[in-house]
Scaffold this motif. Sequence first.
Motif, PDB file in Angstrom:
ATOM      1  N   GLN A  48       5.190  80.954 -15.438  1.00  0.00           N
ATOM      2  CA  GLN A  48       4.480  80.794 -16.704  1.00  0.00           C
ATOM      3  C   GLN A  48       3.647  82.034 -17.020  1.00  0.00           C
ATOM      4  N   ALA A  49       2.981  82.590 -16.012  1.00  0.00           N
ATOM      5  CA  ALA A  49       2.166  83.784 -16.220  1.00  0.00           C
ATOM      6  C   ALA A  49       3.024  84.996 -16.570  1.00  0.00           C
ATOM      7  N   VAL A  50       4.200  85.121 -15.934  1.00  0.00           N
ATOM      8  CA  VAL A  50       5.103  86.237 -16.261  1.00  0.00           C
ATOM      9  C   VAL A  50       5.596  86.108 -17.698  1.00  0.00           C
ATOM     10  N   VAL A  51       5.999  84.912 -18.079  1.00  0.00           N
ATOM     11  CA  VAL A  51       6.434  84.680 -19.464  1.00  0.00           C
ATOM     12  C   VAL A  51       5.298  85.026 -20.421  1.00  0.00           C
ATOM     13  N   GLY A  52       4.086  84.609 -20.065  1.00  0.00           N
ATOM     14  CA  GLY A  52       2.938  84.894 -20.918  1.00  0.00           C
ATOM     15  C   GLY A  52       2.562  86.360 -20.951  1.00  0.00           C
ATOM     16  N   ALA A  53       2.719  87.054 -19.835  1.00  0.00           N
ATOM     17  CA  ALA A  53       2.370  88.481 -19.779  1.00  0.00           C
ATOM     18  C   ALA A  53       3.366  89.341 -20.533  1.00  0.00           C
ATOM     19  N   THR A  54       4.602  88.867 -20.615  1.00  0.00           N
ATOM     20  CA  THR A  54       5.637  89.639 -21.313  1.00  0.00           C
ATOM     21  C   THR A  54       5.855  89.158 -22.739  1.00  0.00           C
ATOM     22  N   GLY A  55       5.159  88.097 -23.130  1.00  0.00           N
ATOM     23  CA  GLY A  55       5.289  87.594 -24.496  1.00  0.00           C
ATOM     24  C   GLY A  55       6.651  87.011 -24.801  1.00  0.00           C
ATOM     25  N   THR A  63       0.087  85.641 -23.680  1.00  0.00           N
ATOM     26  CA  THR A  63      -0.961  84.680 -23.335  1.00  0.00           C
ATOM     27  C   THR A  63      -1.581  84.948 -21.964  1.00  0.00           C
ATOM     28  N   HIS A  64      -0.982  85.851 -21.183  1.00  0.00           N
ATOM     29  CA  HIS A  64      -1.455  86.141 -19.835  1.00  0.00           C
ATOM     30  C   HIS A  64      -1.450  87.646 -19.626  1.00  0.00           C
ATOM     31  N   THR A  65      -2.101  88.056 -18.550  1.00  0.00           N
ATOM     32  CA  THR A  65      -2.096  89.465 -18.154  1.00  0.00           C
ATOM     33  C   THR A  65      -1.376  89.588 -16.815  1.00  0.00           C
ATOM     34  N   TRP A  66      -1.116  90.820 -16.410  1.00  0.00           N
ATOM     35  CA  TRP A  66      -0.515  91.029 -15.092  1.00  0.00           C
ATOM     36  C   TRP A  66      -1.517  90.690 -13.992  1.00  0.00           C
ATOM     37  N   ASP A  67      -2.793  90.741 -14.297  1.00  0.00           N
ATOM     38  CA  ASP A  67      -3.791  90.256 -13.334  1.00  0.00           C
ATOM     39  C   ASP A  67      -3.636  88.750 -13.122  1.00  0.00           C
ATOM     40  N   GLU A  72      -1.780  84.324  -9.574  1.00  0.00           N
ATOM     41  CA  GLU A  72      -0.856  83.212  -9.311  1.00  0.00           C
ATOM     42  C   GLU A  72      -0.020  83.483  -8.062  1.00  0.00           C
ATOM     43  N   LEU A  73       0.385  84.732  -7.862  1.00  0.00           N
ATOM     44  CA  LEU A  73       1.115  85.071  -6.634  1.00  0.00           C
ATOM     45  C   LEU A  73       0.240  84.849  -5.401  1.00  0.00           C
ATOM     46  N   CYS A  74      -1.033  85.177  -5.516  1.00  0.00           N
ATOM     47  CA  CYS A  74      -1.957  84.912  -4.404  1.00  0.00           C
ATOM     48  C   CYS A  74      -2.057  83.420  -4.140  1.00  0.00           C
ATOM     49  N   ASP A  75      -2.090  82.611  -5.202  1.00  0.00           N
ATOM     50  CA  ASP A  75      -2.126  81.159  -5.023  1.00  0.00           C
ATOM     51  C   ASP A  75      -0.888  80.668  -4.272  1.00  0.00           C
ATOM     52  N   VAL A  76       0.273  81.265  -4.577  1.00  0.00           N
ATOM     53  CA  VAL A  76       1.503  80.895  -3.868  1.00  0.00           C
ATOM     54  C   VAL A  76       1.363  81.216  -2.379  1.00  0.00           C
ATOM     55  N   ALA A  77       0.872  82.409  -2.072  1.00  0.00           N
ATOM     56  CA  ALA A  77       0.734  82.822  -0.671  1.00  0.00           C
ATOM     57  C   ALA A  77      -0.237  81.912   0.083  1.00  0.00           C
ATOM     58  N   VAL A  78      -1.376  81.626  -0.508  1.00  0.00           N
ATOM     59  CA  VAL A  78      -2.367  80.766   0.140  1.00  0.00           C
ATOM     60  C   VAL A  78      -1.798  79.364   0.329  1.00  0.00           C
ATOM     61  N   THR A  79      -1.167  78.840  -0.704  1.00  0.00           N
ATOM     62  CA  THR A  79      -0.588  77.495  -0.624  1.00  0.00           C
ATOM     63  C   THR A  79       0.476  77.426   0.464  1.00  0.00           C
ATOM     64  N   ALA A  80       1.293  78.462   0.584  1.00  0.00           N
ATOM     65  CA  ALA A  80       2.329  78.485   1.620  1.00  0.00           C
ATOM     66  C   ALA A  80       1.703  78.521   3.012  1.00  0.00           C
TER      67      ALA A  80
END
Length: 110
Positions: A48-55, A63-67, A72-80
């Motif tokens: 969702q963030a990638v779609v939002g960052a690329t419009g 709707t999102h930035t690359w930050d 979100e990638l950090c959330d994936v790593a922590v969750t894993a």
Amino acid sequence: MSEHEDVDLWRSVEELYGWLDANRVVDGPDEVLLRILKLSEEVGEVAQAVVGATGQNPRKGVTHTWDDVSAELCDVAVTALVALRTLTPEARDVFAGHLRRVRERSLGAG
């Protein structure tokens, strides 16, 4: 000292695991399954963030930035890592061994 120097990855994973364990709403095998399924939710948020960052959604635009994507990638790593800790108290050793094998497979023995 930078803001990153005082964060110990595995101590943080253990603390998050403990917090989740103390506040769990489901016991038994379902707890493990739900922690693993949480990864799918987090990966979806990356998408969702990638779609939002690329419009890519013309109705919504950018709707999102690359930050946001990075977070979100950090959330994936922590969750894993927390899910891995849920599976085994030896999560640190399991991860290190797996990382070693991936590194050797990808980069060679040297």
